[in-house]
Design a protein around this motif. Structure first.
Motif, PDB file in Angstrom:
ATOM      1  N   SER A  38      29.239  24.158  53.997  1.00 35.47           N
ATOM      2  CA  SER A  38      27.759  23.732  53.423  1.00 35.47           C
ATOM      3  C   SER A  38      26.765  23.492  54.625  1.00 35.47           C
ATOM      4  O   SER A  38      26.886  22.279  55.068  1.00 35.47           O
ATOM      5  CB  SER A  38      27.748  22.664  52.219  1.00 35.47           C
ATOM      6  N   ALA A  39      26.065  24.285  54.968  1.00 31.44           N
ATOM      7  CA  ALA A  39      24.992  23.779  56.130  1.00 31.44           C
ATOM      8  C   ALA A  39      23.888  23.263  55.457  1.00 31.44           C
ATOM      9  O   ALA A  39      23.603  23.301  54.265  1.00 31.44           O
ATOM     10  CB  ALA A  39      24.867  24.946  56.778  1.00 31.44           C
ATOM     11  N   LEU A  40      23.258  22.483  56.545  1.00 33.69           N
ATOM     12  CA  LEU A  40      21.725  21.810  55.905  1.00 33.69           C
ATOM     13  C   LEU A  40      20.888  22.967  55.747  1.00 33.69           C
ATOM     14  O   LEU A  40      19.729  22.767  54.715  1.00 33.69           O
ATOM     15  CB  LEU A  40      21.403  20.962  57.213  1.00 33.69           C
ATOM     16  N   HIS A  50      27.125  16.749  49.834  1.00 35.94           N
ATOM     17  CA  HIS A  50      27.793  17.758  49.545  1.00 35.94           C
ATOM     18  C   HIS A  50      29.176  17.749  49.282  1.00 35.94           C
ATOM     19  O   HIS A  50      29.952  18.499  48.464  1.00 35.94           O
ATOM     20  CB  HIS A  50      27.667  18.810  50.757  1.00 35.94           C
ATOM     21  N   GLU A  95      22.919  22.619  47.220  1.00 35.14           N
ATOM     22  CA  GLU A  95      21.845  22.203  48.132  1.00 35.14           C
ATOM     23  C   GLU A  95      20.966  21.057  47.560  1.00 35.14           C
ATOM     24  O   GLU A  95      20.678  20.102  48.115  1.00 35.14           O
ATOM     25  CB  GLU A  95      21.329  23.132  48.914  1.00 35.14           C
ATOM     26  N   HIS A 141      22.364  14.082  52.746  1.00 36.27           N
ATOM     27  CA  HIS A 141      22.386  15.266  52.263  1.00 36.27           C
ATOM     28  C   HIS A 141      23.769  15.797  52.230  1.00 36.27           C
ATOM     29  O   HIS A 141      24.765  16.423  51.475  1.00 36.27           O
ATOM     30  CB  HIS A 141      21.406  16.323  52.971  1.00 36.27           C
ATOM     31  N   GLU A 142      24.566  15.816  53.584  1.00 33.30           N
ATOM     32  CA  GLU A 142      25.816  16.250  54.012  1.00 33.30           C
ATOM     33  C   GLU A 142      26.806  15.288  53.193  1.00 33.30           C
ATOM     34  O   GLU A 142      27.909  16.076  52.961  1.00 33.30           O
ATOM     35  CB  GLU A 142      25.931  16.248  55.549  1.00 33.30           C
ATOM     36  N   HIS A 185      20.210  27.958  49.759  1.00 38.95           N
ATOM     37  CA  HIS A 185      19.100  26.481  50.175  1.00 38.95           C
ATOM     38  C   HIS A 185      17.786  26.768  49.340  1.00 38.95           C
ATOM     39  O   HIS A 185      17.413  27.869  49.507  1.00 38.95           O
ATOM     40  CB  HIS A 185      18.725  26.417  51.588  1.00 38.95           C
TER      41      HIS A 185
HETATM   42 ZN   LIG Z   1      23.352  21.658  52.824  1.00 42.52          ZN
END
Ligand SMILES: [Zn+2]
Length: 679
Positions: free
Chosen positions: A12-14, A520, A577, A516-517, A639
């Motif tokens: 899961s990327a930002l 997740h 997200e 945020h990370e 996102h």
């Molecule tokens: Zn993320």
């Protein structure tokens, strides 16, 4: 066969991407942005914060800024990416000038870049590098000939494969099988009605036709039509992106025998052997029905359609490494039509991008030595530790959790592994050969190298030192299978992170990104994984029901944002997200308050500490985006768009209301009982 996209259960990327507890008066140096870390010149004071907080913080910039002609979107992330790109260019030029010895990373980087820049050589060679593979495709005379090519890593099929951590035992790897095979961004582009979607399909047909002309197909228009018809059928069987995110549905452990029963028309043994995975006995299957039906389409659809489909995708995947005519056609469709970009980027920038994708860690190693101050890592480690404490403090008191689930959540938090800046162990490129003047072959060699690296891990223990992003990438990610949060060096810059800025700004920007990370790990996907990264249900029934009730309300809140006349945020697709943003802000705010140790932060330039904290968040998401790119994001990207991320989560945070005096009647106001509180 392309590498599997682990949309269901991996990174899961930002984005689609410290504990500076000293008071400002004690700071040794001045913040890079403004007087304390926020660009107050961008504030539009005519806008009431409670009506439109994003425009209040960024309004002057939004009004004046024009998106560069070569960009689909521009904002804080892009400013930092541009800076990294310039730094990488300097590195590449210096390597090239240093006459590196053959076989070194330096030689490979320099020659790959030189082969990219040599446009005359590309024109001379034309499309001739494609010939051996196109001949092979053209020689397909039967279904069995077609099926034999499913294990060719340079061809596209409705099925993809790859090697990733095994969700049933995270010390080992497993073969993952997923859906694939569309030329447009996802199924919606084939199936949705509406004028703009008709235009996308018309433009795609024109692009398909152009590609068939270039490779000398006798009836390009008919071939284009065949491919579009076939891809429409693939689109119909594909899972929607929000369904792909559902771990319960999209992570299926199977034996090879079960896979054969699911999709009997595919010769799995020979395909897996060709892919470098002989003797595979168990697999993780993602979109089960799409895999089964993809196998059926390979039997039922005309052989000629499949041949044209394979040929098109082969050219399309290589479009940037051929002539200018092919490259331009590719730009027209993928950049101009689908994302609204006006002009192609400078060639050197695209070359740096190519190096970044194919030999990223070779560049990253030099990049961090030059551009990542050693003390930044220590300061980040401290901030990460404070964020963990922030969540731990909140976990102790969350009322919707029962104690058993709370203990499990705390256990998971205790095993989070933060990684900051760059990997401890760099990738070894010694098996990769790069030659000047051979761009097409170089790219193929790099893809083969990466594929071999991916599949050769299958019988080894999981390597926890690997990074899924380069240090020069302006982004961050969480991997639930490893319970790792990773922050590349390039995001650790202002306005996200500036040791000289006001602590409130660091907590509101990079602090909330860290949160945020971490969030997740506890979002609608991450919560399915336990402290070892294994999929395991650690939720009591009542706490689970409470979580689902809150997330339903969060989905409804985001569903209500419609930035386009024909496009709204998909609250289910963006759930993970949005939970990350909301939880991240809550944790960061908690950590910020803890850092003040009961004292009030000083007022700076008329803003309180809490105000600066929330403004920093909205500033981090400052961006403008073209309409087609926004539509693309709404349909395909987990996102929410930047302008939604910068403001919507704050509507659930009591401290934001207090900081800006937001009251009933203000447009962003939500009554306290409607505010979503999760982490
Ligand atoms: Zn993320």
């Amino acid at each position: 066969m392309r590498s599997v996209l682990l949309t269901a259960a991996a990174i899961s990327a930002l984005l689609a991407a410290c504990s500076p507890t000293t008071a400002p008066a004690e700071q040794a140096s001045k913040a890079e942005i403004g007087s304390f870390g926020i660009d107050t010149a961008a504030i539009d004071a005519s806008v009431k914060p409670g009506d439109d907080f994003y425009t209040y913080v960024n309004g002057k910039w939004l009004a004046d800024f024009a998106i560069p002609a070569d960009k689909a979107r521009y904002g804080v992330f892009d400013e930092l990416s541009d800076r990294a790109e310039t730094n990488l260019r300097t590195i590449v030029d210096e390597l090239a000038a240093s006459s590196p010895a053959s076989g070194t990373n330096e030689q490979k980087v320099a020659d790959l870049f030189a082969s990219w820049m040599d446009e005359a050589a590309l024109e001379t060679r034309g499309v001739s590098p494609l010939k051996p593979k196109l001949d092979q495709i053209s020689a397909i005379a039967s279904r069995s000939d077609l099926m034999k090519l499913t294990g060719d890593i340079f061809l596209t099929f409705p099925i993809s494969a790859g090697v990733e951590t095994d969700p049933s035992d995270t010390s080992r790897y497993a073969v993952w099988i997923g859906q694939d095979g569309l030329g447009m961004p996802n199924r919606d582009y084939y199936l949705k009605s509406g004028e703009r979607f008709d235009q996308y399909r018309a433009a795609y047909t024109a692009y398909l036709t152009r590609i068939f002309e270039v490779i000398g197909n006798p009836d390009p228009a008919a071939a284009a039509k065949q491919v579009l018809t076939l891809e429409r059928k693939i689109a119909e069987i594909h899972w929607a992106p929000e369904r792909q995110r559902n771990v319960k549905e999209a992570v299926n452990q199977m034996s090879l025998a079960e896979l054969k029963t699911l999709a009997p028309s595919v010769n799995w043994e020979s395909m897996l052997a060709d892919l470098g995975l002989p003797g595979t006995e168990r697999v993780v299957v993602q979109e089960t029905s799409a895999i089964a039906d993809g196998g059926k389409l390979m039997q039922s659809e005309p052989l000629d359609s499949w041949k044209n489909y394979l040929a098109f995708h082969y050219v399309n995947d290589n479009a940037s490494y051929l002539t200018k005519a092919v490259d331009d056609a590719n730009f027209e469709f993928y950049s101009r039509t689908l994302r609204g970009v006006e002009t192609q980027r400078d060639r050197w920038k695209r070359g740096v991008g190519l190096l970044d994708r194919l030999m990223g860690e070779a560049l990253g190693q030099i990049y961090v030595a030059r551009h990542f101050p050693a003390d930044h890592k220590a300061k980040m480690d401290e901030l990460v530790a404070n964020l963990r404490t922030g969540l731990e403090t909140r976990l102790q008191t969350l009322e919707w959790m029962d104690d058993a689930t709370r203990q499990e959540a705390l256990k998971k938090l205790s095993t989070f592994e933060p990684r900051v800046g760059y990997p401890n162990k760099w990738r070894d490129y010694s098996a990769l050969s790069i030659e000047a003047g051979k761009l097409f072959e170089n790219v193929a060699a790099a893809r083969r190298f990466e594929w071999n690296r991916n599949v050769s891990r299958i019988n080894s223990p999981v390597d926890r030192e690997e990074w899924g992003m380069n240090p020069q990438t302006v982004n961050a990610y969480y991997n639930p299978l490893m319970n790792q949060i990773t922050f590349p060096a390039a995001i650790l810059q202002p306005p996200f992170f500036d040791p000289a800025a006001d602590p409130a700004v660091n907590y509101g920007a990079i602090g909330a990104v860290i949160g945020h990370e971490i969030g997740h790990g506890f979002d609608d996907q991450g919560r399915e994984f336990d402290e070892t990264g294994k999929i395991r249900n650690w939720w009591s029934e009542q706490t689970n029901a409470n979580f689902l009730a809150s997330t339903d309300r969060l989905a409804a809140l985001f569903d209500s944002y419609c930035p386009l006349a024909d496009g709204c945020v998909n609250g289910r697709l963006t759930m993970g997200e949005n939970i990350g943003d909301l939880g991240g802000l809550q944790m960061a705010y908690e950590a910020y308050r803890l850092s003040l140790k009961g004292a009030e932060a000083p007022v700076i330039d008329g803003f309180t500490g809490d105000q600066r904290f929330f403004m920093a968040w909205a500033q981090a998401w400052k961006a403008k985006q073209r309409e087609d790119a926004l539509r693309n994001q709404l349909l395909t990207d987990p996102h929410s768009p930047a302008m939604v991320r910068g403001a919507a989560p704050l509507r659930n945070i009591d401290a934001w209301y207090e900081a800006f005096g937001v009251q009933e009647g203000d447009k962003m106001y939500l009554p306290p009982d409607q505010r979503v509180r999760i982490w």
